[in-house]
Write a protein that holds these residues in place. Sequence first.
Motif, PDB file in Angstrom:
ATOM      1  N   THR A 153       0.830  -1.198  -0.274  1.00  0.00           N
ATOM      2  CA  THR A 153      -0.008  -0.063   0.034  1.00  0.00           C
ATOM      3  C   THR A 153       0.748   1.361  -0.026  1.00  0.00           C
ATOM      4  O   THR A 153       0.408   2.226  -0.792  1.00  0.00           O
ATOM      5  N   SER A 154       1.905   1.255   0.736  1.00  0.00           N
ATOM      6  CA  SER A 154       2.992   2.314   0.879  1.00  0.00           C
ATOM      7  C   SER A 154       3.472   2.664  -0.573  1.00  0.00           C
ATOM      8  O   SER A 154       3.423   3.771  -0.876  1.00  0.00           O
ATOM      9  N   SER A 155       3.979   1.633  -1.389  1.00  0.00           N
ATOM     10  CA  SER A 155       4.590   1.787  -2.385  1.00  0.00           C
ATOM     11  C   SER A 155       3.509   2.371  -3.492  1.00  0.00           C
ATOM     12  O   SER A 155       3.857   3.085  -4.367  1.00  0.00           O
ATOM     13  N   LEU A 156       2.241   1.497  -3.368  1.00  0.00           N
ATOM     14  CA  LEU A 156       1.357   2.026  -4.524  1.00  0.00           C
ATOM     15  C   LEU A 156       0.783   3.632  -4.320  1.00  0.00           C
ATOM     16  O   LEU A 156       0.669   4.187  -5.142  1.00  0.00           O
ATOM     17  N   ILE A 157       0.765   4.143  -3.076  1.00  0.00           N
ATOM     18  CA  ILE A 157       0.528   5.496  -2.829  1.00  0.00           C
ATOM     19  C   ILE A 157       1.518   6.384  -3.281  1.00  0.00           C
ATOM     20  O   ILE A 157       1.423   7.354  -3.824  1.00  0.00           O
ATOM     21  N   ALA A 158       2.746   5.538  -2.982  1.00  0.00           N
ATOM     22  CA  ALA A 158       3.832   6.773  -3.423  1.00  0.00           C
ATOM     23  C   ALA A 158       4.192   6.640  -5.098  1.00  0.00           C
ATOM     24  O   ALA A 158       4.526   7.775  -5.570  1.00  0.00           O
ATOM     25  N   MET A 159       3.744   5.613  -5.774  1.00  0.00           N
ATOM     26  CA  MET A 159       3.784   5.590  -7.202  1.00  0.00           C
ATOM     27  C   MET A 159       2.496   6.214  -7.712  1.00  0.00           C
ATOM     28  O   MET A 159       2.620   6.957  -8.675  1.00  0.00           O
ATOM     29  N   PHE A 160       1.312   5.855  -7.364  1.00  0.00           N
ATOM     30  CA  PHE A 160       0.206   6.539  -8.069  1.00  0.00           C
ATOM     31  C   PHE A 160      -0.719   7.605  -7.227  1.00  0.00           C
ATOM     32  O   PHE A 160      -1.742   8.164  -7.753  1.00  0.00           O
ATOM     33  N   THR A 164      -5.530   5.762  -6.613  1.00  0.00           N
ATOM     34  CA  THR A 164      -5.404   4.852  -7.678  1.00  0.00           C
ATOM     35  C   THR A 164      -5.029   3.432  -6.562  1.00  0.00           C
ATOM     36  O   THR A 164      -5.262   2.347  -7.034  1.00  0.00           O
ATOM     37  N   ALA A 165      -4.184   3.798  -5.897  1.00  0.00           N
ATOM     38  CA  ALA A 165      -3.561   2.758  -4.838  1.00  0.00           C
ATOM     39  C   ALA A 165      -5.060   1.864  -4.347  1.00  0.00           C
ATOM     40  O   ALA A 165      -4.853   0.711  -4.413  1.00  0.00           O
ATOM     41  N   LEU A 166      -6.009   2.605  -4.025  1.00  0.00           N
ATOM     42  CA  LEU A 166      -6.970   1.828  -3.383  1.00  0.00           C
ATOM     43  C   LEU A 166      -8.055   0.851  -4.636  1.00  0.00           C
ATOM     44  O   LEU A 166      -8.142  -0.246  -4.309  1.00  0.00           O
ATOM     45  N   VAL A 167      -7.832   1.531  -5.665  1.00  0.00           N
ATOM     46  CA  VAL A 167      -8.432   0.879  -6.822  1.00  0.00           C
ATOM     47  C   VAL A 167      -7.637  -0.361  -7.245  1.00  0.00           C
ATOM     48  O   VAL A 167      -8.457  -1.765  -7.458  1.00  0.00           O
ATOM     49  N   ILE A 168      -6.458  -0.348  -7.334  1.00  0.00           N
ATOM     50  CA  ILE A 168      -5.501  -1.358  -7.653  1.00  0.00           C
ATOM     51  C   ILE A 168      -5.882  -2.426  -6.557  1.00  0.00           C
ATOM     52  O   ILE A 168      -5.818  -3.800  -6.884  1.00  0.00           O
ATOM     53  N   LEU A 169      -5.608  -2.136  -5.156  1.00  0.00           N
ATOM     54  CA  LEU A 169      -5.953  -3.130  -4.099  1.00  0.00           C
ATOM     55  C   LEU A 169      -7.181  -3.923  -4.248  1.00  0.00           C
ATOM     56  O   LEU A 169      -7.624  -4.937  -4.122  1.00  0.00           O
ATOM     57  N   GLY A 170      -8.435  -3.138  -4.872  1.00  0.00           N
ATOM     58  CA  GLY A 170     -10.041  -3.649  -4.805  1.00  0.00           C
ATOM     59  C   GLY A 170      -9.754  -4.918  -5.853  1.00  0.00           C
ATOM     60  O   GLY A 170     -10.278  -5.938  -5.476  1.00  0.00           O
ATOM     61  N   VAL A 171      -8.973  -4.536  -6.774  1.00  0.00           N
ATOM     62  CA  VAL A 171      -9.056  -5.540  -7.928  1.00  0.00           C
ATOM     63  C   VAL A 171      -8.424  -6.827  -7.488  1.00  0.00           C
ATOM     64  O   VAL A 171      -8.726  -8.004  -7.483  1.00  0.00           O
TER      65      VAL A 171
END
Length: 417
Positions: A153-160, A164-171
């Motif tokens: 989650t930390s990496s996804l937040i930093a990148m996107f 967007t991080a929450l959407v990716i996690l949902g999928v």
Amino acid sequence: MENNRKAWLVVFSGLGVNLTLGVLYSWGIISAALIDDFNWTATQTQIPYMLASAVFALTMIPGGKLQDRFGPKPVLFVSSLLAGMGFIFSGMNLTVAGLTFFFGFVFGLAMGFGYSSPTPAAVKWFNPDHRGLISGIVVSGFGLAPVYIAPLTSSLIAMFGLPTALVILGVLFFLIVFSLTFLISNPSDGVEKVKLKKKPRRTHRLATKDYSLSEMMKTPQFYILWTMFFFGTFAGLLIIGQMSKIGLEQASISNGFLLVVVYAIFNFIGRVTWGTISDYIGRTATLFTMFAIQALIYFLFSSFTNPVALLIGKSVVGFTFGGMLAIFPVVTADFYGVKNLGLNYGVMITAWGVGGVIGPLLGGIARDLTGGYGISYLVSAVLSVLGAVLSLIIRHPEAEDRKGRLGEPDGKTGGST
């Protein structure tokens, strides 16, 4: 041999489901981003988390009932859909109202349905002597999840960015839970219970019948257990909801997900360890030990102002908190039987939901009003002491009441609680 294979497949598939839904314990990463990037207050960040905790616990009741009646597959299928929807729409509606509904309510439903199915299913496959171990393995996934979800989650937040991080996690969460749904089932009637080669020396007092919900709620032990469960989880949920900020403000630990990961590892270890210990020394003795340790650490928690001390303190809290989630489903099964375990434990775990509301709320309010968490730690310590006392009082519902108490001690009944 075939039964053994199926039984362990259910156990580890259930572990996988909980590894996914345990994202709740990484909320500290999301809440920190909401404060730092979207100017939310500490109290505001706890509203979606509190609602998710409450809905999670309340949904365990219908989820458990459906699991007992129809088996785990349809319940887990619904959970997979709700998990995906909750996170995807949270990312698209990043407001207090949006996260409160989609994370707090929708994902809360997903957790309730998902968590209510794997443990009862797994426990039903095994001999009662191993309930602590099996329960500990299955529920350990919920505690271990932050080990990968927090840095992810930390990496996804930093990148996107957070949306967007929450959407990716949902999928991702939808795909995992949906796939594991097909591997989890209850055993057929008459299937021989799986016995492990190493049998605990302790003989456990078991219910002589399967209690219905109404029968369970007529026993005083239910209310004592519920109160103990609330006391035991209140403190742990308070810490989880404020994890990153406590680390930064109390001990200058800027790496928020490090705290989450360390906590999660010990949460995982605690679930398996305490579950196994309870198979050997008894459930109530195990609960007393956990409450005593938890009380001591909370009385000292305000003094943990350097990184090493705080990491040790949080590790101990995670270790004992994890054990609570492993022991209470087993105690419920021992006291009231396994036929209606999904529903009965679904009602019992509402204590966790109440703790999930009051604990984080107290932590957020204390932080906003006093600038620290000292009051919260003191309340948690006192509740842990009360939990230890209750663990010395409670006895199995079917123990003989020879001295006007709630049953006789283990040694006089020939079995353990």
